[in-house]
Design an enzyme around this catalytic site. Structure first.
Site: not given
Length: 361
Positions: A188, A221, A223, A240, A306
């Site tokens: 990500s 999370c 990271g 997180d 989203k």
């Protein structure tokens, strides 16, 4: 050339078509989209001669969410002879294409089309030479002049057209080429890196992505997004309940807060960047980002919304419109951009920069 070709993520042709239809109507340039599912592009046909050129000049490319690239285009050229593909392409260009400073021989981003990329690379050299001979292209590349696009969608089938370098994607196929860093905690990380390339002009990186700045990463999370800020020598509040990658904690640049991202408040008001990739309802995330900017807790926000399975375009429009109204009602001056990035899937990335530095009431 009375068409505009727009590249998009395969499977999002309907959203891209709906958006370009809305934008064309708003400019009073009328036509209709031709859509083929999972093709990775939309062809918009205008009724009036010259309207394709008006659209690619008047519609800010940065304000299109689902399009990766746009250019005024011919109809599809088909059955190009294998022994001479260049002549029909030169013929299709005609007199209504401005002299260009760059040539891109591309394909849409589908597995079928991508198999043509090897051919495209080989074909670019002889095509460029022929175009320079005909004075369709300048003898040297010039990034300030229009860009000539040849888009192959199948062997022997292509679209030919042009875009303006001041109002297009600077990237080949509309996609920044990024390499996944081996030490990043998750893939990500590429979403945030791509967002920086797309939303922040390169000549402003030193000022707006500067070492020593503080950032907040909500839903951090393990990271992936924090990594991008740390790599730029920033300090980060990582929010997180999950665990952060030890490699990031070892840098000494990260403070981990095991709390709910919707309840966190920065301990000091020295945050430049708020970033957020939480899996939450888009309306809820958009409202939270609005609150951060209204309270002047951050100067710039980068976050993902989203998308639902159905009505994706309508949901995006509604959430962004509500966020704009929320900011305006609270007296915040801002610049907002949103894009369905290459590394996004069922989501879009939104960037907001506060243009005022006043304290909230």
């Amino acid at each position: 050339m009375n068409h505009v070709l727009l590249y998009c993520r395969p499977g999002f042709e309907k959203e891209c078509a709906g958006e370009v239809q809305d934008k064309a109507n708003a400019l009073e340039l009328f036509g209709f989209p031709r859509v083929k599912n999972n093709s990775g592009y939309v062809l918009f046909e205008f009724y009036q001669a010259g309207d394709a050129d008006k659209f690619i000049q008047q519609q800010p490319f940065s304000q299109l969410i689902f399009a990766r690239q746009m250019f005024a285009s011919s109809q599809m050229l088909t059955d190009l002879p294998a022994d001479d593909r260049i002549s029909p392409i030169l013929e299709a260009i005609g007199d209504d294409v401005p002299k260009c400073g760059d040539l891109r021989v591309e394909t849409p981003d589908t597995n079928e089309a991508k198999e043509l990329l090897k051919f495209c690379r080989k074909f670019t050299v002889p095509l460029r030479q022929a175009m320079r001979k005909r004075e369709i292209l300048y003898t040297k590349d010039n990034s300030k002049k229009p860009v000539l696009h040849v888009c192959f969608v199948a062997p022997g089938c292509c679209f030919v057209g042009y875009s303006y370098s001041s109002n297009n994607s600077q990237f080949f196929m509309g996609i920044p080429r990024l390499k996944f860093p081996a030490d990043a905690p998750s893939r990500s990380t590429l979403k945030l890196e791509e967002a920086f390339h797309v939303f922040i002009p390169r000549n402003e990186w030193d000022e707006r992505l500067a070492p020593g700045m503080w950032g907040v990463d909500l839903g951090a999370c393990p990271g992936g997004w924090t990594y991008q800020l740390v790599k730029r020598s920033m300090f980060v509040h990582a929010i997180d309940n999950g665990l952060m990658a030890q490699s990031l904690m070892d840098t000494g640049q990260v403070k981990h807060h095991a709390v709910d991202g919707f309840k966190f408040e920065p301990p000091r008001k020295n945050v430049t960047w708020i970033v957020c990739d939480m899996v939450e309802k888009p309306a809820r995330v958009a409202h939270l980002m609005g609150e951060w900017l209204i309270k002047a807790w951050a100067k710039e926000a980068l976050f993902n919304l989203k998308l639902p399975m159905k009505g994706r375009y309508d949901e995006v429009l509604q959430d962004i419109e509500n966020l704009k109204v929320f900011l305006i009602q609270n007296g915040v001056k801002f610049k907002l951009q949103a894009k369905h990035l290459y590394h996004d899937r069922e989501e879009i990335t939104v960037h907001i920069q506060r243009l005022d530095t006043r304290s909230p009431h």
